[in-house]
Scaffold this active site. Structure first.
Site, PDB file in Angstrom:
ATOM      1  N   HIS A  93       0.806  -1.229   0.000  1.00  0.00           N
ATOM      2  CA  HIS A  93       0.000   0.000   0.000  1.00  0.00           C
ATOM      3  C   HIS A  93       0.833   1.271   0.000  1.00  0.00           C
ATOM      4  O   HIS A  93       0.292   2.360  -0.060  1.00  0.00           O
ATOM      5  CB  HIS A  93      -0.967   0.014   1.182  1.00  0.00           C
ATOM      6  CG  HIS A  93      -0.294   0.338   2.496  1.00  0.00           C
ATOM      7  ND1 HIS A  93       0.447  -0.575   3.182  1.00  0.00           N
ATOM      8  CD2 HIS A  93      -0.241   1.483   3.208  1.00  0.00           C
ATOM      9  CE1 HIS A  93       0.915  -0.019   4.284  1.00  0.00           C
ATOM     10  NE2 HIS A  93       0.534   1.238   4.330  1.00  0.00           N
TER      11      HIS A  93
HETATM   12  C1  UD1 Z   1      -2.243   5.592   5.648  1.00  0.00           C
HETATM   13  C2  UD1 Z   1      -0.955   6.104   6.303  1.00  0.00           C
HETATM   14  C3  UD1 Z   1       0.094   4.998   6.297  1.00  0.00           C
HETATM   15  C4  UD1 Z   1      -0.446   3.728   6.916  1.00  0.00           C
HETATM   16  C5  UD1 Z   1      -1.736   3.342   6.203  1.00  0.00           C
HETATM   17  C6  UD1 Z   1      -2.335   2.104   6.811  1.00  0.00           C
HETATM   18  C7  UD1 Z   1      -0.463   8.489   5.995  1.00  0.00           C
HETATM   19  C8  UD1 Z   1       0.406   9.460   5.315  1.00  0.00           C
HETATM   20  N1  UD1 Z   1      -0.374   7.219   5.577  1.00  0.00           N
HETATM   21  O1  UD1 Z   1      -1.954   5.326   4.282  1.00  0.00           O
HETATM   22  O2  UD1 Z   1       1.199   5.432   7.065  1.00  0.00           O
HETATM   23  O3  UD1 Z   1       0.517   2.705   6.772  1.00  0.00           O
HETATM   24  O4  UD1 Z   1      -2.674   4.421   6.307  1.00  0.00           O
HETATM   25  O5  UD1 Z   1      -3.358   1.583   6.018  1.00  0.00           O
HETATM   26  O6  UD1 Z   1      -1.174   8.845   6.890  1.00  0.00           O
HETATM   27  N2  UD1 Z   1      -9.169   4.958   0.931  1.00  0.00           N
HETATM   28  C9  UD1 Z   1     -10.414   4.372   0.795  1.00  0.00           C
HETATM   29  N3  UD1 Z   1     -11.070   4.032   1.944  1.00  0.00           N
HETATM   30  C10 UD1 Z   1     -10.581   4.256   3.184  1.00  0.00           C
HETATM   31  C11 UD1 Z   1      -9.313   4.865   3.299  1.00  0.00           C
HETATM   32  C12 UD1 Z   1      -8.617   5.207   2.159  1.00  0.00           C
HETATM   33  O7  UD1 Z   1     -10.898   4.145  -0.297  1.00  0.00           O
HETATM   34  O8  UD1 Z   1     -11.240   3.904   4.176  1.00  0.00           O
HETATM   35  C13 UD1 Z   1      -8.413   5.261  -0.305  1.00  0.00           C
HETATM   36  C14 UD1 Z   1      -8.601   6.645  -0.851  1.00  0.00           C
HETATM   37  O9  UD1 Z   1      -8.544   6.548  -2.234  1.00  0.00           O
HETATM   38  C15 UD1 Z   1      -7.360   7.368  -0.364  1.00  0.00           C
HETATM   39  C16 UD1 Z   1      -6.328   6.280  -0.380  1.00  0.00           C
HETATM   40  O10 UD1 Z   1      -7.023   5.094  -0.020  1.00  0.00           O
HETATM   41  O11 UD1 Z   1      -7.039   8.449  -1.181  1.00  0.00           O
HETATM   42  C17 UD1 Z   1      -5.197   6.497   0.589  1.00  0.00           C
HETATM   43  O12 UD1 Z   1      -5.652   6.727   1.906  1.00  0.00           O
HETATM   44  P1  UD1 Z   1      -4.804   7.660   2.902  1.00  0.00           P
HETATM   45  O13 UD1 Z   1      -5.536   7.864   4.162  1.00  0.00           O
HETATM   46  O14 UD1 Z   1      -4.349   8.887   2.187  1.00  0.00           O
HETATM   47  O15 UD1 Z   1      -3.477   6.858   3.175  1.00  0.00           O
HETATM   48  P2  UD1 Z   1      -3.117   5.307   3.202  1.00  0.00           P
HETATM   49  O16 UD1 Z   1      -2.502   4.964   1.908  1.00  0.00           O
HETATM   50  O17 UD1 Z   1      -4.262   4.483   3.687  1.00  0.00           O
END
Ligand code: UD1
Length: 371
Positions: free
Chosen positions: A210
């Site tokens: 991820h």
């Molecule tokens: C975040 C943390 C990372 C951690 C990870 C655990 C930061 C910078 N990164 O990364 O350190 O290892 O969580 O999982 O804080 N999305 C969904 N549904 C959700 C959540 C996210 O669809 O419930 C999708 C969205 O498209 C979003 C993308 O995932 O843009 C990334 O989510 P984001 O919260 O930005 O960071 P993670 O990659 O999950």
């Protein structure tokens, strides 16, 4: 006493669970009342990324969910900062507790420290020494604005000392070890993931990806090819897909047809993840938490990154870094699988003692309630 804990992303729910249990235990044992307020930023919002963890780990329902959701780093962090400032002003906590290294951690530690509310950082002192990782920036800033730094390992203590933060540091041990020890038997009893996915104990590879460095770059195509090749030439692969990874696959590899021996599934809940890691022949990941869970459960791990913030797992011979290149990954997989299974009882981490004795949460609560 009023403790306000801020969480937002999946790994933070896992870390919160033992601490929340230890707070309840402390109240029972001492007859003292503690307001244990949980504020969820809403960084993770899908039910399988959030709600299911609260239910399964029996974490009290959040006092408040700020529903911030996704966004660029600046937008997401700024929205959290604004909402958390308001929340902290209204709840007036004695201390704010933050976990790990996500944007929720950064926003909460900034919001609290600017209001002169003491901040405790659980999982302090980790360093990958790679400032291109957003998590590294979050860790460094959070450690420097926090008042109590709960370091999970002696290496983390050393890192804090090197940044002149030793006087605020406490070597508590790792709350993720507490969580694994508490839940691993439950996972064996309650999770049916192997039957559901038609997998045999010790006869598959568990893969998660991820990190933006792997999902948002050319690495993604390389990793998908490696997964297919492992499934075709070695063992079936179980691949729970994080939402970020799913959306990048849809955008950049919409035509990807995984090998029939690759089981692509939705993100797995905590007990299914522990069970799947425990029974796998090998874990391939770029997650920080999974590197440790594999180590705690005695399953060999390959980390598809150039650096790790958990060097102890490498030193113990339980984890290897691998270059994101199909041949390098296949060579490493072949070499690890030919070494045979890892340790099976999951006590390696406890015996080594670097991650504490399985009661990090108790030590954290003792320190928090000392004032
Ligand atoms: C975040 C943390 C990372 C951690 C990870 C655990 C930061 C910078 N990164 O990364 O350190 O290892 O969580 O999982 O804080 N999305 C969904 N549904 C959700 C959540 C996210 O669809 O419930 C999708 C969205 O498209 C979003 C993308 O995932 O843009 C990334 O989510 P984001 O919260 O930005 O960071 P993670 O990659 O999950």
């Amino acid at each position: 006493m009023r403790i306000l804990t801020v969480v937002g992303a999946r790994p933070q729910f896992v870390k919160l669970a033992p601490v929340s249990r230890a707070i309840a235990r402390h109240c029972n044992e001492t007859g003292r009342h503690i307001d244990d307020l949980i504020v969820h930023t809403g960084q993770h919002y899908d039910a399988d990324m959030s709600e299911v963890f609260f239910e399964q780990l029996r974490i009290p329902k959040p006092t408040e969910n700020l529903a911030i959701g996704s966004g660029t780093h600046g937008v997401q962090t700024a929205r959290m900062l604004e909402a958390l400032e308001r929340s902290m002003l209204s709840h007036a906590p004695d201390i704010v507790v933050v976990y790990g290294d996500t944007n929720s951690t950064l926003a909460a530690s900034l919001a609290a420290s600017k209001q002169h509310i003491p901040v405790a950082h659980v999982e302090a002192g980790l360093r990958s020494f790679d400032r291109r990782m957003p998590e590294e920036i979050n860790r460094v800033v959070t450690d420097h604005v926090s008042d109590i730094l709960f370091a999970p390992t002696p290496t983390a203590m050393d890192n804090l000392e090197n940044e002149n933060l030793a006087d605020r540091a406490v070597n508590s041990g790792d709350v993720m070890l507490d969580a694994v020890l508490y839940n691993r038997v439950l996972a064996r009893d309650r999770s049916d993931i192997l039957t559901r996915e038609g997998l045999e104990h010790g006869e598959y590879v568990f893969v998660t990806l991820h990190r933006p460095v792997n999902t948002d770059t050319g690495n993604l195509a390389v990793l998908l090819e490696a997964i297919d090749r492992i499934a075709d030439s070695a063992l079936p692969v179980l691949f729970p897909v994080h939402p970020r990874t799913a959306s990048r696959i849809r955008e950049s590899r919409p035509d990807w047809q995984p090998s029939p021996r690759v089981k692509v599934v939705a993100p797995t809940n905590y007990l299914d993840t522990l069970r799947a890691v425990d029974s796998a022949a090998l874990v391939i990941t770029d997650s920080g938490g999974l590197q440790k869970e594999a180590f705690f459960l005695g399953t060999p791990c390959l980390t598809a990154r150039d650096t790790t913030e958990w060097p102890e797992t490498i030193a113990a011979g339980a984890n290897r870094l691998v270059r994101v290149d199909v041949d390098s990954i296949l060579d490493a997989v072949t070499s690890i699988l030919s070494d045979g299974p890892g340790t099976s009882d999951g006590n390696a981490a406890l015996e080594g003692g670097q991650f504490g004795d399985g009661n990090a949460a108790g030590k954290i609560v003792t320190r928090l309630t000392r004032g």
